[in-house]
Design an enzyme around this catalytic site. Sequence first.
Site, PDB file in Angstrom:
ATOM      1  N   ASN A 173      -9.785   3.335  -0.354  1.00  0.00           N
ATOM      2  CA  ASN A 173      -8.386   3.123  -0.724  1.00  0.00           C
ATOM      3  C   ASN A 173      -8.189   3.116  -2.240  1.00  0.00           C
ATOM      4  O   ASN A 173      -7.202   3.643  -2.750  1.00  0.00           O
ATOM      5  CB  ASN A 173      -7.866   1.815  -0.113  1.00  0.00           C
ATOM      6  CG  ASN A 173      -7.373   2.030   1.312  1.00  0.00           C
ATOM      7  OD1 ASN A 173      -7.429   3.138   1.822  1.00  0.00           O
ATOM      8  ND2 ASN A 173      -6.903   0.970   1.950  1.00  0.00           N
ATOM      9  N   GLY A 231       2.745   2.630  -2.557  1.00  0.00           N
ATOM     10  CA  GLY A 231       3.155   1.338  -1.999  1.00  0.00           C
ATOM     11  C   GLY A 231       2.512   1.186  -0.640  1.00  0.00           C
ATOM     12  O   GLY A 231       1.414   1.697  -0.409  1.00  0.00           O
ATOM     13  N   CYS A 271      -1.178  -1.272   2.487  1.00  0.00           N
ATOM     14  CA  CYS A 271      -2.628  -1.264   2.201  1.00  0.00           C
ATOM     15  C   CYS A 271      -2.995  -1.090   0.729  1.00  0.00           C
ATOM     16  O   CYS A 271      -3.671  -1.955   0.166  1.00  0.00           O
ATOM     17  CB  CYS A 271      -3.300  -0.172   3.031  1.00  0.00           C
ATOM     18  SG  CYS A 271      -3.284  -0.549   4.789  1.00  0.00           S
TER      19      CYS A 271
HETATM   20  N1  LIG Z   1      -1.288  -0.732   8.595  1.00  0.00           N
HETATM   21  C1  LIG Z   1      -2.181   0.182   8.268  1.00  0.00           C
HETATM   22  O1  LIG Z   1      -1.866   1.358   8.063  1.00  0.00           O
HETATM   23  C2  LIG Z   1      -3.632  -0.179   8.163  1.00  0.00           C
HETATM   24  C3  LIG Z   1      -4.594   0.840   8.087  1.00  0.00           C
HETATM   25  C4  LIG Z   1      -5.936   0.485   8.009  1.00  0.00           C
HETATM   26  C5  LIG Z   1      -6.309  -0.854   7.970  1.00  0.00           C
HETATM   27  N2  LIG Z   1      -5.348  -1.826   8.031  1.00  0.00           N
HETATM   28  C6  LIG Z   1      -5.780  -3.212   8.024  1.00  0.00           C
HETATM   29  O2  LIG Z   1      -5.702  -3.711   9.361  1.00  0.00           O
HETATM   30  C7  LIG Z   1      -5.341  -5.099   9.358  1.00  0.00           C
HETATM   31  C8  LIG Z   1      -4.104  -5.322  10.205  1.00  0.00           C
HETATM   32  O3  LIG Z   1      -3.033  -4.637   9.591  1.00  0.00           O
HETATM   33  P1  LIG Z   1      -1.661  -4.380  10.356  1.00  0.00           P
HETATM   34  O4  LIG Z   1      -0.845  -3.508   9.464  1.00  0.00           O
HETATM   35  O5  LIG Z   1      -1.946  -3.949  11.741  1.00  0.00           O
HETATM   36  O6  LIG Z   1      -1.091  -5.885  10.375  1.00  0.00           O
HETATM   37  P2  LIG Z   1       0.186  -6.458  11.158  1.00  0.00           P
HETATM   38  O7  LIG Z   1       0.710  -7.540  10.320  1.00  0.00           O
HETATM   39  O8  LIG Z   1       1.062  -5.305  11.572  1.00  0.00           O
HETATM   40  O9  LIG Z   1      -0.426  -7.079  12.504  1.00  0.00           O
HETATM   41  C9  LIG Z   1      -1.232  -8.198  12.570  1.00  0.00           C
HETATM   42  C10 LIG Z   1      -0.968  -8.877  13.913  1.00  0.00           C
HETATM   43  O10 LIG Z   1      -1.938  -9.898  14.125  1.00  0.00           O
HETATM   44  C11 LIG Z   1      -1.320 -10.970  14.814  1.00  0.00           C
HETATM   45  N3  LIG Z   1      -2.152 -12.182  14.680  1.00  0.00           N
HETATM   46  C12 LIG Z   1      -2.426 -12.907  13.571  1.00  0.00           C
HETATM   47  N4  LIG Z   1      -3.286 -13.915  13.852  1.00  0.00           N
HETATM   48  C13 LIG Z   1      -3.574 -13.805  15.171  1.00  0.00           C
HETATM   49  C14 LIG Z   1      -4.413 -14.538  16.061  1.00  0.00           C
HETATM   50  N5  LIG Z   1      -5.149 -15.570  15.641  1.00  0.00           N
HETATM   51  N6  LIG Z   1      -4.452 -14.174  17.354  1.00  0.00           N
HETATM   52  C15 LIG Z   1      -3.724 -13.115  17.790  1.00  0.00           C
HETATM   53  N7  LIG Z   1      -2.927 -12.379  16.997  1.00  0.00           N
HETATM   54  C16 LIG Z   1      -2.852 -12.709  15.700  1.00  0.00           C
HETATM   55  C17 LIG Z   1       0.047 -11.059  14.190  1.00  0.00           C
HETATM   56  O11 LIG Z   1       0.970 -11.731  15.014  1.00  0.00           O
HETATM   57  C18 LIG Z   1       0.392  -9.567  14.015  1.00  0.00           C
HETATM   58  O12 LIG Z   1       1.082  -9.057  15.141  1.00  0.00           O
HETATM   59  C19 LIG Z   1      -5.173  -5.479   7.899  1.00  0.00           C
HETATM   60  O13 LIG Z   1      -6.386  -6.013   7.425  1.00  0.00           O
HETATM   61  C20 LIG Z   1      -4.906  -4.155   7.221  1.00  0.00           C
HETATM   62  O14 LIG Z   1      -5.288  -4.148   5.867  1.00  0.00           O
HETATM   63  C21 LIG Z   1      -4.022  -1.516   8.135  1.00  0.00           C
END
Ligand SMILES: NC(=O)c1ccc[n+]([C@@H]2O[C@H](COP(=O)([O-])OP(=O)(O)OC[C@H]3O[C@@H](n4cnc5c(N)ncnc54)[C@H](O)[C@@H]3O)[C@@H](O)[C@H]2O)c1
Length: 436
Positions: free
Chosen positions: A210, A259, A262
């Site tokens: 990234n 932006g 990530c």
């Molecule tokens: N969004 C992207 O494009 C992307 C791409 C690659 C990696 N990531 C990484 O993946 C991870 C998740 O990102 P995202 O965009 O999916 O986040 P998000 O905020 O969309 O989703 C996270 C979810 O986890 C749930 N949650 C939190 N604690 C919990 C628990 N204890 N039990 C059950 N559910 C729980 C929340 O309610 C939420 O729905 C991050 O570390 C991010 O950096 C994201």
Amino acid sequence: MRVTMIGAGYVGLVSGACFADFGHQVICIDKDAKKVAALNRGEIPIFEPGLDALVEANMQQGRLKFATDTTLVKDAEAVFIAVGTPSRRGDGHADLTYVYEAVREIAPLLSASAVVVTKSTVPVGTGDEIERILRELRKDAEIQAVSNPEFLREGAAIQDFKHPDRIVVGTEDPTARDVIAEIYRPLYLNTPPLLYVSRRTAELIKYAANAFLATKITFINEIADLCEQVGADVQEVSRGIGLDNRIGGKFLHAGPGFGGSCFPKDTSALLKTAQDYGVPLRIVETVSAVNEQRKRAMARKVVTALDGSVRGKTVAVLGLTFKPNTDDTRDSPAIPLITALHDLGALVRGYDPAGMEQAKPLLPAVTYCSSAYSAAEGAHAVVIATEWEQFRALDLQRLKSVMAEPVIVDLRNIYRHDEMRRANFRYRAIGRSGVG
Ligand SMILES: NC(=O)c1ccc[n+]([C@@H]2O[C@H](COP(=O)([O-])OP(=O)(O)OC[C@H]3O[C@@H](n4cnc5c(N)ncnc54)[C@H](O)[C@@H]3O)[C@@H](O)[C@H]2O)c1
């Protein structure tokens, strides 16, 4: 295989739906009861092309379930942690609260042969701490903690998940490697390389990837600024350098700064890790600082296009999400741009095909409109902030007929100077000095 996703957000939901589509039995567990209820009604809480059909088909086949009940984790052979790791308030490091909470919750419930796989983006050493928690809470078992970072892009998430360039698997345990290989086996037809590395290496690969992509974007943005001063065209420069295989053409589109959910948080967390280990990453530090300044500075382009002041003038901003084909407004460049326009006294009308509900709490002073043309009504300038497909083919005469002044500031370089000249618009783009 029996797979559980902890977290049904962007990554958890897409990964869970794709794993189910590979033929695995998947349960996505999320704490957010409203989200789970919506998913169980067949409503997809995020905008991601193709995801609704994929979820529906796999729910109907009985391979994909959604629940709030963490105890359902007990039968899983692999548990993926896909919870958020946002920037921690105050110091900008990754906030690992959700990750560790999730591990503490599931640890007592796991089968002794289960594997815990971190998909969330987490700093180097997080897997060690997860393993420590698992050992502390499960003295009876040697549950493996694996790193399997995710590289999908929002807007193309299913395609990316099903056709990855590589799958990074961070563990030295052969049994855990076999479990992950089995989960991804249906992808072997597409022959993506499974890259087996140590857990710490896997964690760092995600941040290094990234940070490198963010560097590419920031590099071309600075070259774009130079293009404007010297009378060169950044799109041609991008093409000219991108055709060199050593450089590659992707992530060389000049724009308002990166932006999204990530790049900003991940560059910031990488810098914190580097500081903790006494290894300053000066390039990434500069990338992060240059990008932060750039987003707000985009307002100056609008000021220049409007002859030095936006006070009392109306500006229509088209596109509020950080990129097209998503409803995600997290860290979108449109936010500092609009905030700066407000600070300078402008009235802002906004339109986005998918992200307006998400934008409303972040930008309450914007007048939200139902289309690009309605946003443009009475506007002294239209600013294209996100390159949604529908903004690429605007009816320029219709647009001009509703505007107070024919001015377009194209922060995504989706139009050409000559077509704007023909339509009698005053047109400003990024890194293209074509007089218009
Ligand atoms: N969004 C992207 O494009 C992307 C791409 C690659 C990696 N990531 C990484 O993946 C991870 C998740 O990102 P995202 O965009 O999916 O986040 P998000 O905020 O969309 O989703 C996270 C979810 O986890 C749930 N949650 C939190 N604690 C919990 C628990 N204890 N039990 C059950 N559910 C729980 C929340 O309610 C939420 O729905 C991050 O570390 C991010 O950096 C994201």
